[in-house]
Design an enzyme around this catalytic site. Structure first.
Site, short mmCIF file in Angstrom:
data_model
loop_
_atom_site.label_atom_id
_atom_site.label_comp_id
_atom_site.label_asym_id
_atom_site.label_seq_id
_atom_site.Cartn_x
_atom_site.Cartn_y
_atom_site.Cartn_z
N SER A 51 0.85 -1.20 0.00
CA SER A 51 0.00 0.00 0.00
C SER A 51 0.88 1.24 0.00
CB SER A 51 -0.92 0.00 1.23
OG SER A 51 -0.19 -0.29 2.41
N GLU A 87 -8.69 -9.98 4.73
CA GLU A 87 -9.08 -8.62 4.34
C GLU A 87 -10.48 -8.62 3.74
OE1 GLU A 87 -6.26 -6.36 2.00
OE2 GLU A 87 -7.69 -4.70 1.77
O1 KIV Z 1 -0.27 -3.41 1.84
C1 KIV Z 1 -1.11 -3.34 2.75
O2 KIV Z 1 -1.35 -2.28 3.35
C2 KIV Z 1 -1.83 -4.53 3.13
C3 KIV Z 1 -2.84 -4.40 4.21
C4 KIV Z 1 -4.16 -4.12 3.63
C5 KIV Z 1 -2.87 -5.58 5.09
O3 KIV Z 1 -1.60 -5.57 2.58
#
Ligand code: KIV
Length: 257
Positions: free
Chosen positions: A26, A159
Site C-alpha cells: 500500500s 481482508e
Molecule cells: O499493503 C497493505 O497495506 C496490506 C494491508 C491491507 C494488510 O496488505
C-alpha cells in the site's frame, strides 16, 4: 499490526509497542502516488523496508511481496531472501490456493510467511468488495486458509471478509489471524497508518485517531504566514557573532578590504 513506510513512523510504532510493523505494498498508493499496488516494485519496497528497519528494534518486521515478485517459487525465494538481507523477519504474500506451492517453497527455505486472503489489491484492484457472503465463497475461504496454514504460513491476513466467516477461520486455524475489514473476532487487527492518522479519505473498515491533513495544512499555513509577515524567525531562532568580532568585520568592510 500497522503499516509503516518510513523511519520516523517506524521509531514511533516501535516505541508504542506495536507487535508487527508492516511495510505493505500500500506504499504505492499511500506514499508514492501510484494509482495501484501493481506498480510497486521490489526496488520501491527495499528502499522503504531499509528505512523502516533503521527505526525498529523490538517489533516483528514484516514486508509485502510486491506484484509478481512471487510469480513462481524461484523468484519468491530469491526476493524474500533480499528482504531478509534488508532486515525483514518475514514476508507477506497475497493470494489463494494457487499460492500454496509458493508458501511451501518459502517455508522449506526457512522463510516465515504471512498469507493474505479475501480482498487482494494486487489481484482485485483497489476497490474492495466484501468476501465470504455466499456458502460456496465462505467454504472456499475456509478451505484456502487451512491449505495455506498446512503449507507453512505462520500468520494470515483476512481482508474484507464477513465477520462470521473470519471468526470461523480464526477458530479453525492454529495460527493467528489478522483482520482488516474482517470484523471483531480475528486474533489481531491491521490498518494502513495513513487511515489511522487521517491522511486521505475515510473508510468504513478503518478509524481515524487524528486529523493529519488538517493539522499539517494548518502548520504549513502558519509557517508561510509568519515568514511573509516577518514574525518567523525571531531572535530565539538565530545565532549571533560576538560584538567585538562584528566590529572588526564592519571596520574591515569600511576599509575597502
Ligand atoms: O499493503 C497493505 O497495506 C496490506 C494491508 C491491507 C494488510 O496488505
Amino acid at each position: 499490526m500497522l503499516t509503516c513506510y518510513d523511519y520516523p513512523t517506524a521509531c514511533l510504532q516501535d516505541a508504542a509497542g506495536i507487535d508487527i510493523v508492516f511495510v505493505g505494498d500500500s506504499l504505492g498508493t499511500n506514499i508514492l502516488g501510484y494509482s495501484s499496488e501493481v506498480e510497486v516494485t521490489m526496488a520501491d519496497m527495499r528502499h522503504h523496508l531499509k528505512a523502516v528497519h533503521r527505526g525498529v528494534t523490538n517489533a516483528y518486521l514484516l514486508v509485502d511481496m510486491p506484484y509478481a515478485a512471487d510469480k513462481d517459487a524461484k523468484h519468491a525465494v530469491a526476493n524474500a531472501n533480499l528482504f531478509l538481507s534488508d532486515g525483514a523477519d518475514g514476508v507477506k504474500l497475497e493470494g489463494g490456493i494457487e499460492k500454496v506451492p509458493i508458501v511451501t517453497a518459502l517455508t522449506e527455505h526457512g522463510i516465515e510467511v504471512c498469507a493474505h486472503i479475501g480482498h487482494n489489491p494486487q489481484i482485485h484492484g483497489t476497490k474492495a468488495a466484501t468476501h465470504g457472503k455466499t456458502f460456496s465463497k465462505a467454504k472456499r475461504l475456509i478451505e484456502t486458509a487451512s491449505a495455506l496454514t498446512d503449507a507453512g504460513a505462520k500468520l494470515i491476513v483476512l481482508e474484507k471478509i464477513t465477520e462470521e466467516v473470519s471468526q470461523i477461520i480464526t477458530e479453525t486455524l492454529n495460527i493467528p489471524t489478522i483482520g482488516i475489514g474482517a470484523g471483531r473476532f480475528c486474533d489481531g487487527q491491521v490498518l494502513v497508518i495513513n487511515d489511522v492518522l487521517g491522511i486521505g479519505p475515510p473508510f468504513k473498515h478503518a478509524k481515524r485517531y487524528q486529523n493529519y491533513n488538517d493539522l499539517t495544512f494548518e502548520a504549513i499555513r502558519g509557517y508561510q504566514e509568519e515568514v511573509e509577515n516577518g514574525t518567523f524567525p525571531t531572535d530565539a531562532n538565530v545565532s549571533h557573532i560576538p560584538a567585538d568580532k562584528l566590529v572588526r568585520v564592519q571596520k574591515w568592510m569600511k576599509s575597502g578590504r
